[in-house]
Write an enzyme that holds these catalytic residues in place. Structure first.
Site, short mmCIF file in Angstrom:
data_model
loop_
_atom_site.label_atom_id
_atom_site.label_comp_id
_atom_site.label_asym_id
_atom_site.label_seq_id
_atom_site.Cartn_x
_atom_site.Cartn_y
_atom_site.Cartn_z
N SER A 124 9.24 15.27 30.97
CA SER A 124 10.66 14.93 31.01
C SER A 124 10.85 13.45 31.33
CB SER A 124 11.35 15.76 32.10
OG SER A 124 12.65 15.25 32.38
N TYR A 148 11.74 18.56 41.11
CA TYR A 148 11.52 18.99 39.71
C TYR A 148 10.77 17.89 38.95
CZ TYR A 148 12.43 18.95 34.77
OH TYR A 148 12.28 18.82 33.42
N LYS A 152 6.74 17.60 37.17
CA LYS A 152 6.37 17.13 35.84
C LYS A 152 5.37 15.98 35.95
CE LYS A 152 8.96 19.82 33.28
NZ LYS A 152 8.35 20.83 32.39
N LEU A 199 25.92 18.49 31.00
CA LEU A 199 27.22 18.08 30.46
C LEU A 199 27.66 18.87 29.24
CD1 LEU A 199 29.59 16.03 30.44
CD2 LEU A 199 28.18 14.59 28.95
C1 WQD Z 1 24.27 13.93 31.84
C2 WQD Z 1 25.38 12.98 32.28
C3 WQD Z 1 26.00 13.25 34.58
C4 WQD Z 1 27.61 17.32 34.05
C5 WQD Z 1 19.16 16.65 33.38
C6 WQD Z 1 17.87 16.72 34.11
C7 WQD Z 1 16.75 16.33 33.19
C8 WQD Z 1 16.78 17.17 31.94
C9 WQD Z 1 18.14 17.08 31.26
C10 WQD Z 1 15.16 18.88 32.27
C11 WQD Z 1 25.15 12.39 33.67
C12 WQD Z 1 27.15 13.63 33.66
C13 WQD Z 1 27.01 16.09 33.82
C14 WQD Z 1 28.98 17.38 34.44
C15 WQD Z 1 29.08 14.98 34.33
N1 WQD Z 1 16.44 18.50 32.26
N2 WQD Z 1 27.75 14.95 33.96
N3 WQD Z 1 29.66 16.20 34.57
O1 WQD Z 1 21.23 14.83 34.66
O2 WQD Z 1 20.87 13.35 32.61
O3 WQD Z 1 19.40 15.32 33.00
O4 WQD Z 1 19.12 17.47 32.23
O5 WQD Z 1 14.20 18.29 31.86
O6 WQD Z 1 15.55 16.51 33.88
O7 WQD Z 1 17.92 15.77 35.16
O8 WQD Z 1 21.74 15.69 32.33
O9 WQD Z 1 23.68 16.83 31.34
O10 WQD Z 1 23.28 17.04 33.85
O11 WQD Z 1 24.07 14.87 32.89
O12 WQD Z 1 29.73 13.93 34.44
O13 WQD Z 1 29.55 18.48 34.67
O14 WQD Z 1 26.59 13.72 32.36
O15 WQD Z 1 26.46 12.53 35.72
O16 WQD Z 1 25.65 11.05 33.67
P1 WQD Z 1 20.85 14.71 33.24
P2 WQD Z 1 23.22 16.21 32.61
#
Ligand code: WQD
Length: 346
Positions: A124, A148, A152, A199
């Site tokens: 990741s 997590y 990895k 997201l």
């Molecule tokens: C993306 C952006 C949030 C939700 C994670 C894991 C990573 C991988 C992919 C496993 C960020 C913003 C999010 C919400 C928001 N998983 N956000 N409101 O955190 O980049 O990565 O998932 O391998 O290891 O860390 O993905 O989709 O959670 O967030 O504003 O309800 O969307 O702050 O900027 P992230 P995400």
């Protein structure tokens, strides 16, 4: 000769298995269904018209896992099984270390015992932690910022040590950026348990009326609109990257890490607005405080994967949004909740 896919019933796993079967590979799926449902296996068959063996087991069950190697002629392993929620890993580090690392070590020990030394590992971009500069290249120093991500990172190091001890191994470490979207059939997709952490599934649940609005975690980052920037990559492009990595590990030896991203970053607000434009749906949102542990900007330099794997992400943000939306519309409650007692080894 079959390809063993651990975690093959999951979001990345199901899309990777569709690509494997469509390409002509014989596969064996192994999954404990802790974060996936058997229904996804039936969908894989519907999409491809192909059959495969499924083993309902946990990597920690060494004897059961050994039986898989005894009963089958395995040519390579694509190792996707693992817990992957950042926030949950902070609350339950030992659960994550035991499940992800002990499970992987048991798998690798049995691979060595049975002479199976071709491996594609699901790593990741989280292993990069917080970096000064973007785009992120594979040469950067690694520094995970949560349990997590550390699992990895540690598994990558374990695999490098295995190769040093026996250079007959051939290993590809795939560093995923942000997988989103769904197979264009609308039959398989992301099916988060409970409230989505990520997201895009949260956006689609707002769009379908299951959630009231998006909480945007901060708009005070050093970006053009203040919201976080990520390298969103279509899950079908990601799955195709696994096929290319499999071809590479089956035709060479060594250990190599590859960034699987588009090389383009979109902000949270840009993703929300893109989804509104593609679907015609209004996505209400509210700016709230930053989420602890989040980084501001992350996107990939994927030139190494382009050069060495002959792989490049082809699908744009519009397709990510339209395919996510089709999956959500077709499956408002994700996969049906299966009756676990019906699970059998096929
Ligand atoms: C993306 C952006 C949030 C939700 C994670 C894991 C990573 C991988 C992919 C496993 C960020 C913003 C999010 C919400 C928001 N998983 N956000 N409101 O955190 O980049 O990565 O998932 O391998 O290891 O860390 O993905 O989709 O959670 O967030 O504003 O309800 O969307 O702050 O900027 P992230 P995400």
């Amino acid at each position: 000769m079959a390809i063993l896919v651990t975690g093959g019933a999951g979001y990345i796993g199901s899309h990777t298995c569709v690509e494997l079967l469509t390409t002509g590979y014989e596969i064996i799926i192994l999954d404990n269904l802790s974060n996936s449902k058997k229904a996804s296996l039936d969908r894989i068959k519907e999409i491809t018209g192909k059959d495969f063996k499924f083993y309902y087991l946990d990597l920690l069950d060494r004897d059961a896992l050994q039986s898989v190697f005894i009963e089958n002629h395995i040519e390579a392993v694509i190792h996707l099984a693992g817990l992957k929620a950042v926030g949950e890993s902070v609350e339950m580090p030992l659960h994550y270390y035991h499940n992800n690392i002990t499970g992987s070590v048991i798998l690798f020990e049995l691979m060595e015992k049975f002479g199976v030394r071709n491996l594609v590992f699901s790593s990741s971009a989280t292993v990069y932690g917080t970096q000064e500069h973007v785009p992120l290249t594979e040469k950067l120093p690694l520094a995970a910022t949560n349990p997590y991500g550390r699992t990895k990172l540690m598994i990558e190091e374990i695999l490098r040590d295995i190769y040093v001890s026996n250079n007959k191994w051939s290993i590809a470490l795939l560093r995923y950026f942000n997988p989103v979207g769904a197979h264009p059939s609308g039959q398989i997709g992301e099916d988060p348990n409970g409230i989505p952490n990520n997201l895009v599934p949260y956006i689609t649940q707002v769009a379908i009326g299951k959630r009231k609005e998006i909480n945007v975690f901060g708009n005070d980052y050093d970006t053009h609109d203040g919201t976080g920037i990520r390298d969103f990559i279509h899950v079908v492009d990601l799955a195709a990257g696994h096929i290319k990595a499999l071809e590479k590990v089956m035709s060479s030896v060594g250990v190599s890490a590859y960034n699987l991203g588009t090389g383009k970053g979109y902000s949270v607000l840009e993703m929300i607005h893109a989804f509104e434009k593609v679907t015609g749906k209004n996505i209400p949102y509210k700016i709230i405080d930053r989420r602890p542990g989040d980084i501001g900007i992350s996107y990939a330099d994927s030139t190494k994967a382009q050069k060495e794997l002959d792989w490049v992400a082809k699908k744009g943000i519009e397709e990510m949004c339209s395919d996510s939306w089709r999956w959500q519309l077709n499956n408002p409650n994700g996969y049906e909740v299966e009756n676990k007692k019906q699970i059998v080894v096929l």
